[in-house]
Design an enzyme around this catalytic site. Sequence first.
Site, PDB file in Angstrom:
ATOM      1  N   PHE A 121       0.837  -1.226   0.009  1.00 24.39           N
ATOM      2  CA  PHE A 121      -0.125   0.089   0.174  1.00 24.39           C
ATOM      3  C   PHE A 121       0.839   1.262  -0.141  1.00 24.39           C
ATOM      4  O   PHE A 121       2.191   1.166   0.394  1.00 24.39           O
ATOM      5  CB  PHE A 121      -0.851  -0.127   1.428  1.00 24.39           C
ATOM      6  CG  PHE A 121      -2.446   0.161   1.035  1.00 24.39           C
ATOM      7  CD1 PHE A 121      -3.033  -1.001   0.552  1.00 24.39           C
ATOM      8  CD2 PHE A 121      -3.127   1.013   1.266  1.00 24.39           C
ATOM      9  CE1 PHE A 121      -4.299  -1.115   0.131  1.00 24.39           C
ATOM     10  CE2 PHE A 121      -4.511   0.916   1.019  1.00 24.39           C
ATOM     11  CZ  PHE A 121      -4.950  -0.063   0.595  1.00 24.39           C
ATOM     12  N   GLN A 241      -7.952  14.604   2.898  1.00 23.05           N
ATOM     13  CA  GLN A 241      -7.220  13.921   2.023  1.00 23.05           C
ATOM     14  C   GLN A 241      -8.127  13.626   0.721  1.00 23.05           C
ATOM     15  O   GLN A 241      -9.186  13.189   0.615  1.00 23.05           O
ATOM     16  CB  GLN A 241      -7.062  12.362   2.599  1.00 23.05           C
ATOM     17  CG  GLN A 241      -6.322  11.735   1.563  1.00 23.05           C
ATOM     18  CD  GLN A 241      -5.890  10.279   2.359  1.00 23.05           C
ATOM     19  OE1 GLN A 241      -6.550   9.329   2.544  1.00 23.05           O
ATOM     20  NE2 GLN A 241      -4.649  10.573   2.871  1.00 23.05           N
ATOM     21  N   HIS A 243      -7.860  11.316  -2.135  1.00 23.34           N
ATOM     22  CA  HIS A 243      -7.521   9.878  -2.733  1.00 23.34           C
ATOM     23  C   HIS A 243      -7.181  10.031  -4.238  1.00 23.34           C
ATOM     24  O   HIS A 243      -8.015  10.660  -4.995  1.00 23.34           O
ATOM     25  CB  HIS A 243      -8.413   8.871  -2.392  1.00 23.34           C
ATOM     26  CG  HIS A 243      -7.893   7.443  -2.742  1.00 23.34           C
ATOM     27  ND1 HIS A 243      -7.501   7.048  -3.828  1.00 23.34           N
ATOM     28  CD2 HIS A 243      -7.824   6.524  -1.736  1.00 23.34           C
ATOM     29  CE1 HIS A 243      -7.346   5.632  -3.635  1.00 23.34           C
ATOM     30  NE2 HIS A 243      -7.225   5.529  -2.402  1.00 23.34           N
ATOM     31  N   LEU A 253     -14.520   5.137  -5.121  1.00 20.43           N
ATOM     32  CA  LEU A 253     -13.146   4.725  -4.710  1.00 20.43           C
ATOM     33  C   LEU A 253     -12.597   3.601  -5.540  1.00 20.43           C
ATOM     34  O   LEU A 253     -13.333   2.563  -5.512  1.00 20.43           O
ATOM     35  CB  LEU A 253     -12.964   4.353  -3.484  1.00 20.43           C
ATOM     36  CG  LEU A 253     -11.384   4.645  -3.140  1.00 20.43           C
ATOM     37  CD1 LEU A 253     -10.960   5.913  -2.930  1.00 20.43           C
ATOM     38  CD2 LEU A 253     -11.133   3.758  -1.861  1.00 20.43           C
ATOM     39  N   GLU A 256      -6.166   1.606  -3.433  1.00 20.39           N
ATOM     40  CA  GLU A 256      -4.880   1.806  -3.717  1.00 20.39           C
ATOM     41  C   GLU A 256      -4.273   0.346  -3.781  1.00 20.39           C
ATOM     42  O   GLU A 256      -3.183   0.200  -4.447  1.00 20.39           O
ATOM     43  CB  GLU A 256      -4.225   2.341  -2.328  1.00 20.39           C
ATOM     44  CG  GLU A 256      -3.005   3.090  -2.467  1.00 20.39           C
ATOM     45  CD  GLU A 256      -2.696   3.976  -1.357  1.00 20.39           C
ATOM     46  OE1 GLU A 256      -3.428   5.024  -1.201  1.00 20.39           O
ATOM     47  OE2 GLU A 256      -1.712   3.448  -0.537  1.00 20.39           O
ATOM     48  N   ARG A 287      -0.563   9.748  -0.695  1.00 21.65           N
ATOM     49  CA  ARG A 287      -1.891   9.887  -1.513  1.00 21.65           C
ATOM     50  C   ARG A 287      -1.564  11.598  -1.587  1.00 21.65           C
ATOM     51  O   ARG A 287      -1.895  11.622  -3.029  1.00 21.65           O
ATOM     52  CB  ARG A 287      -2.971   9.719  -0.733  1.00 21.65           C
ATOM     53  CG  ARG A 287      -3.507   8.239  -0.562  1.00 21.65           C
ATOM     54  CD  ARG A 287      -4.477   8.080   0.295  1.00 21.65           C
ATOM     55  NE  ARG A 287      -4.676   6.358   0.113  1.00 21.65           N
ATOM     56  CZ  ARG A 287      -5.543   5.767   1.251  1.00 21.65           C
ATOM     57  NH1 ARG A 287      -6.564   6.366   1.897  1.00 21.65           N
ATOM     58  NH2 ARG A 287      -5.783   4.601   0.898  1.00 21.65           N
ATOM     59  N   HIS A 354     -11.771  12.072   0.181  1.00 23.25           N
ATOM     60  CA  HIS A 354     -11.818  10.867   0.572  1.00 23.25           C
ATOM     61  C   HIS A 354     -11.829  10.771   2.022  1.00 23.25           C
ATOM     62  O   HIS A 354     -12.546   9.782   2.678  1.00 23.25           O
ATOM     63  CB  HIS A 354     -10.577  10.234   0.106  1.00 23.25           C
ATOM     64  CG  HIS A 354     -10.542   8.294   0.676  1.00 23.25           C
ATOM     65  ND1 HIS A 354     -11.368   7.757   0.415  1.00 23.25           N
ATOM     66  CD2 HIS A 354      -9.635   7.929   1.195  1.00 23.25           C
ATOM     67  CE1 HIS A 354     -11.268   6.581   0.734  1.00 23.25           C
ATOM     68  NE2 HIS A 354     -10.004   6.777   1.595  1.00 23.25           N
ATOM     69  N   ARG A 399      -2.958  10.838   5.671  1.00 20.44           N
ATOM     70  CA  ARG A 399      -3.136   9.491   6.531  1.00 20.44           C
ATOM     71  C   ARG A 399      -2.670   8.706   5.360  1.00 20.44           C
ATOM     72  O   ARG A 399      -2.796   8.675   4.220  1.00 20.44           O
ATOM     73  CB  ARG A 399      -4.422   9.019   6.658  1.00 20.44           C
ATOM     74  CG  ARG A 399      -4.709   7.649   7.002  1.00 20.44           C
ATOM     75  CD  ARG A 399      -6.110   7.585   7.486  1.00 20.44           C
ATOM     76  NE  ARG A 399      -7.291   7.367   6.422  1.00 20.44           N
ATOM     77  CZ  ARG A 399      -7.470   6.399   5.322  1.00 20.44           C
ATOM     78  NH1 ARG A 399      -6.595   5.339   5.485  1.00 20.44           N
ATOM     79  NH2 ARG A 399      -8.332   6.658   4.307  1.00 20.44           N
TER      80      ARG A 399
END
Length: 591
Positions: A121, A241, A243, A253, A256, A287, A354, A399
């Site tokens: 990730f 955030q 994404h 979404l 990832e 991200r 996100h 994050r």
Amino acid sequence: MAELNVTIHKHDAVIVGAGGAGLRAALEASRSVNTAVISQVFPTRSHTVAAQGGVAASLSNVEPDDWVWHMFDTIKGSDYLGDQDAIEFMCRMAPEVVIELEHMGMPFSRLNDGKIFQRRFGGHTKDFGKDAICRTCAAADRTGHAMLHTLYEQCVKSGVVFYNEFFALQLLTNEGHVVGVLTWDMCNGGFHIFHAKATLFATGGYVRVYRTNSNAHINTGDGLSLALRAGLPAEDLEFVQFHPTGIYGVGNLITEGVRGEGGYLLNKDGERFMKRYAPTVWDLASRDVVSRAMAEEMRQGRGCGPKGDFILLKLDHVGADLIHERLPGIWELARVFAYVDCTKEPIPVVPTAHYSMGGIPTNRFAEVVLGGMDGKEEVVRGFYAAGEAACASVHGANRLGSNSLLDIMVFGKVGGAKMAEFAESLPEHVPLPENPGKEGIQEVRKLLDTTDGERMAAIWDELKDTMELNCGVFRTEETLTTQRTVLDRLCERFKTVRVFDKSLAYNLDLIETLELGHMLDFSKAIVEGALARTESRGAHYRDDFPKRDDENWHKHTLAVMEEDGSIRLDYKPVRMKPLTVPTFEPKERVY
Ligand SMILES: Cc1cc2nc3c(=O)[nH]c(=O)nc-3n(C[C@H](O)[C@H](O)[C@H](O)COP(=O)(O)OP(=O)(O)OC[C@H]3O[C@@H](n4cnc5c(N)ncnc54)[C@H](O)[C@@H]3O)c2cc1C
């Protein structure tokens, strides 16, 4: 409006929110005290159910790993704004909370030797940034679904009392304690007060305030605004955030995990442009870095399609078998929302709002805290927050993927334990204040009684569009000042908003109007925080101040709402002392 009764319920621990954080807290608290969970939706419809890629823990199932590497990545990912004691606490507890889930029966995907499957990730590395690592534990691409259903079963078994489709309207305080919450019964109409010794908010995130977003309709930051209205601060709200891979046109979404399994991004020239922005980990940079790189490619005229307004995510080369085994949900989403078969063609993607890094400030025990620049923290008695609604702050300015499912397990568990401990220490409930919930009751009555004024929809539409335009991936003083004026205007209009549906049963016009009020309140705090912060850090990128400025801005923002609804900003230091290892000093982030 007909007179409506107020029904009072009494529990030791009351938890608002039935996502992963709320249910994990409820499970823990219910082991020793009488525990209730209130949720706007049926528990298993909370946004946690949509989480795809997985939960991070240094289990070393695929390759050797270490919680200190996980801690380093999380601090670096946070752009050094995360609190290092809380981050150490979370990363050390990660293996324990994941194995607990496994023992509860969570159906993780498996490796050939039977151990929990782990994938790569973004931002997760081995040996302090040397290379990407397999740290994210997954149940195919439906990890949140598996987690939430497992927890719900466990809560039912443990005797947690559920109040589903109750909407929280006001936080109740008395004698310096939080004593519960006022709610609206969405099914039948009517007010219900939940009188508690300990109250926890796990009401989730706030990015529905952006037009293009990946979140459930309920993610309107209610808990945050209820805390602000009760005079409590909100921390670091300007860090929203985006994404990198939301489906073009809709925002849903694409995990990832797709890039973790070998997928990559292409611009209109077919170039893997991430190698220019992150020479070591390419598409698996954090991200904020990938989202900005994509936005930059599009700004430079290298976006795809007739308007140059999307990027392509290619994954057909990993093979149809792997896609159907490890990413079945993604295949389905791409088919339904982008009309592509991703085993054969790339998926058109754009950055999508996100996750909310900011929230109600807590310490690492999920206790809500007050405090300023002197670094001293004071606990608000009887009040706890966990999950995306809270700010512990383990994610700082950005994050890392798969660290949120971890956050909700760790701080849900600890918060539940702390609530139970506190509730057991109180011989009696602290009494409710006089006229409990007066303001919340008046707010609903006014909306149902008023027969004049405009509908909420136009205000909501303008709010989402302008937040995206003026307070999105890129921000400047000019766009943020514009947004401040827009918000003032929208707040004025909201004062005369009218609910057209006057019924009591399942009145979504009423609920959405209440949510809009919440969104207007915390949006002011996002914009004020972003305007004041004259630097770029993590997800907060100021075109007019493109550098991180540690000398002036290595600190958390605290926003407080004044009586007149305006926002006052305060700050507090980043907690730089981990629990057992030496401090990670801020460095330039290179991926
Ligand atoms: C599409 C998607 C995929 C994701 N994938 C991952 C991933 O792979 N890994 C990862 O780590 N993170 C992932 N995340 C992030 C992560 O899923 C969330 O941050 C996390 O699940 C939030 O959990 P929570 O318990 O804090 O809140 P939620 O699950 O959002 O629950 C909020 C609860 O609050 C209740 N509530 C809200 N307002 C009120 C009100 N006024 N009154 C009563 N109840 C209320 C709701 O009913 C709900 O029960 C993903 C997020 C999304 C959107």
